[in-house]
Design an enzyme around this catalytic site. Structure first.
Site, short mmCIF file in Angstrom:
data_model
loop_
_atom_site.label_atom_id
_atom_site.label_comp_id
_atom_site.label_asym_id
_atom_site.label_seq_id
_atom_site.Cartn_x
_atom_site.Cartn_y
_atom_site.Cartn_z
N ASP A 183 0.96 -1.10 -0.04
CA ASP A 183 0.13 0.24 0.00
C ASP A 183 0.91 1.22 -0.02
OD1 ASP A 183 0.75 0.13 2.61
OD2 ASP A 183 -0.98 -1.20 3.21
N ASP A 225 8.56 4.58 13.29
CA ASP A 225 9.16 3.54 14.15
C ASP A 225 10.46 3.37 13.83
OD1 ASP A 225 8.08 2.32 11.81
OD2 ASP A 225 7.14 0.68 12.99
N ASP A 237 1.40 5.29 1.39
CA ASP A 237 0.99 6.12 2.37
C ASP A 237 1.53 7.59 1.92
OD1 ASP A 237 -0.60 4.64 4.34
OD2 ASP A 237 1.49 3.57 4.65
P1 ATP Z 1 3.59 -2.90 5.49
O1 ATP Z 1 2.60 -2.24 4.84
O2 ATP Z 1 4.61 -3.73 4.47
O3 ATP Z 1 3.16 -3.69 6.38
P2 ATP Z 1 4.55 -0.42 6.52
O4 ATP Z 1 5.75 -0.10 6.91
O5 ATP Z 1 4.22 0.35 5.38
O6 ATP Z 1 4.70 -1.91 6.13
P3 ATP Z 1 2.24 0.12 7.88
O7 ATP Z 1 1.42 -0.38 8.96
O8 ATP Z 1 1.55 0.32 6.58
O9 ATP Z 1 3.55 -0.42 7.65
O10 ATP Z 1 2.56 1.76 8.39
C1 ATP Z 1 2.85 2.75 7.48
C2 ATP Z 1 4.17 3.78 8.08
O11 ATP Z 1 3.61 4.24 9.24
C3 ATP Z 1 5.37 2.76 8.62
O12 ATP Z 1 6.30 2.67 7.70
C4 ATP Z 1 5.76 3.76 9.80
O13 ATP Z 1 6.58 4.99 9.27
C5 ATP Z 1 4.57 4.34 10.46
N1 ATP Z 1 4.03 3.58 11.58
C6 ATP Z 1 3.14 2.49 11.32
N2 ATP Z 1 2.71 1.87 12.60
C7 ATP Z 1 3.56 2.61 13.55
C8 ATP Z 1 3.89 2.55 14.75
N3 ATP Z 1 3.09 1.46 15.59
N4 ATP Z 1 4.86 3.54 15.74
C9 ATP Z 1 5.37 4.26 14.74
N5 ATP Z 1 5.27 4.39 13.27
C10 ATP Z 1 4.57 3.58 12.67
MG MG Z 2 1.99 -0.17 4.58
#
Ligand code: ATP
Ligand code: MG
Length: 379
Positions: A51, A125, A53
């Site tokens: 996805d 994170d 963001d």
């Molecule tokens: P994926 O979508 O592959 O599972 P992602 O890194 O995109 O991994 P998401 O949950 O979609 O994870 O979150 C998008 C972004 O938001 C992350 O890359 C991070 O920068 C931030 N993020 C998400 N969850 C947290 C958290 N619990 N604490 C801090 N930052 C977060």
């Molecule tokens: Mg993501």
């Protein structure tokens, strides 16, 4: 650390056209806007992101005004979803500042201060998740050394790990998930901090953990993730009744294979496998007086599921499917040939049958002949 702006080259086909449209419109309207987080991480590694963001200086209300098919959602903080189809939306978040305020039991209370790009970075994170992409300049903006960590495949926390884990313990399981997904290593110091803070996971509401658990195991590296969670002491705070055995590992490998092959997966299967030895243990403990085999199984199932949902929520449809899988095992093992066809027509047959076959290949090899009976009868 000072900011690094680095021109990067990557396959533009990996970028999502709808995300680009949103970015262009936001920027034309005068708002600073970037692609951020996991999508940039994945693109730089040459993977197709799950996805996309977007982070922007526009407030949720301003974003909502610009996009007709959008809605403001506000679970933990206000975000905007811009819809492209029934199944596809892109999440746009306003830059945020300040610390997450949590109550004593880890529930996020307040998290809605707006800030600048720089503020936003330090709330993310891991360094590899803290990268922003400027589409006009084709540059990655890196305040936290994420580009370097991506190159050497290191999972490093932004800021003080213990503080960040206290703020949000879910970050501990995210560290493990990204380690497996990126084939990276977790900083040794971070590993110690996770082991020290693992128990904080028990403060997280079971509903939030349910979503995280699905992400942990519905991927191509689920066995690696499982073992690492166990090693770091996190598994016991998610599935206290589960330990690795040949059945559990076979199911994890099977799930990853299905995903690699583009087949569907359901959490019911893994939950049923994870809790199978607990159900059998419970079955051996409860009083057998005046109860049918089915009643006993139902009671044991209820007990085990009740304990599980204190840690990770199981929606009703899920627990009901899990129970069906378990109950059908008894029917498979003690079949009445006259009733076999009726069982095959049960909508849960397929899942319960797969469960039986996997048992017969791992922990219950004496069931091979019975599993074959159910294989042949479908032909
Ligand atoms: P994926 O979508 O592959 O599972 P992602 O890194 O995109 O991994 P998401 O949950 O979609 O994870 O979150 C998008 C972004 O938001 C992350 O890359 C991070 O920068 C931030 N993020 C998400 N969850 C947290 C958290 N619990 N604490 C801090 N930052 C977060
Ligand atoms: Mg993501």
């Amino acid at each position: 650390m000072s900011v690094i702006r680095q021109k990067v080259k990557f396959d533009k086909k990996l970028l999502d056209q709808d995300a680009l449209k949103i970015l262009k419109k936001l920027i034309e309207s005068g708002y600073e806007s970037y692609l951020v987080g996991g999508c940039i991480r994945d693109i730089l590694l040459g993977h197709k992101p799950k996805d996309f963001d977007i982070a922007t200086s526009a407030t949720p209300e301003q974003i909502h005004k610009l996009f007709k098919r959008s809605r403001i959602i506000g679970r933990r903080f206000k975000l905007v979803h811009i819809m492209f189809s029934a199944r596809k939306f892109i999440e746009v978040a306003t830059f945020r500042a300040g610390k997450v305020k949590t109550s004593g039991d880890g529930l996020v209370l307040r998290d809605n201060y707006y800030g600048t790009l720089k503020d936003d970075v330090f709330r993310r994170d891991f360094t590899v998740n803290g990268l922003y992409y400027d589409i006009n300049k084709s540059e990655v903006i890196d305040y936290v050394g994420g580009l370097k960590d991506l190159e050497i495949l290191k999972i490093n926390m932004i800021g003080n790990p213990s503080e960040r884990f206290e703020e949000d313990p879910v970050r501990m399981i995210r560290a493990v998930r990204f380690q497996a997904k990126l084939n990276a290593t977790i900083e040794p110091k971070l590993i110690k901090d996770i082991q020290k803070n693992a128990k904080l996971l028990s403060n997280i509401p079971p509903a939030r953990l349910y979503e995280e658990v699905i992400k942990l195991f519905h991927n191509e590296d689920s066995i690696k993730t499982f073992r690492e969670l166990a090693k770091l002491g996190l598994l016991q705070h998610l599935f206290s009744q589960t330990e690795e055995n040949a059945f559990v590992s076979a199911a994890l490998i099977n799930t990853s294979e299905r995903i690699k092959n583009g087949n569907s997966v359901t959490p019911a299967f893994l939950f049923a496998v994870f809790l199978w030895s607990a159900v059998n243990k419970r079955l051996s403990q409860i009083s057998k007086k005046n109860k049918s085999r089915i009643e006993l199984m139902l009671q044991a199932s209820e007990d085990v599921i009740k304990q599980q949902t204190q840690q990770v929520m199981m929606p009703r449809w899920l627990s009901s499917r899990v129970k069906d899988i378990w109950l059908m095992q008894y029917q498979f093992e003690n079949y009445n040939p006259k009733k076999s066809q009726a069982l095959i027509r049960n909508p849960r047959f397929r899942m319960a049958y797969d469960f039986l076959v996997l048992r017969s290949e791992s922990i219950d090899k004496d069931l091979k002949a019975k599993a074959e009976y159910w294989t042949n009868i479908q032909k």
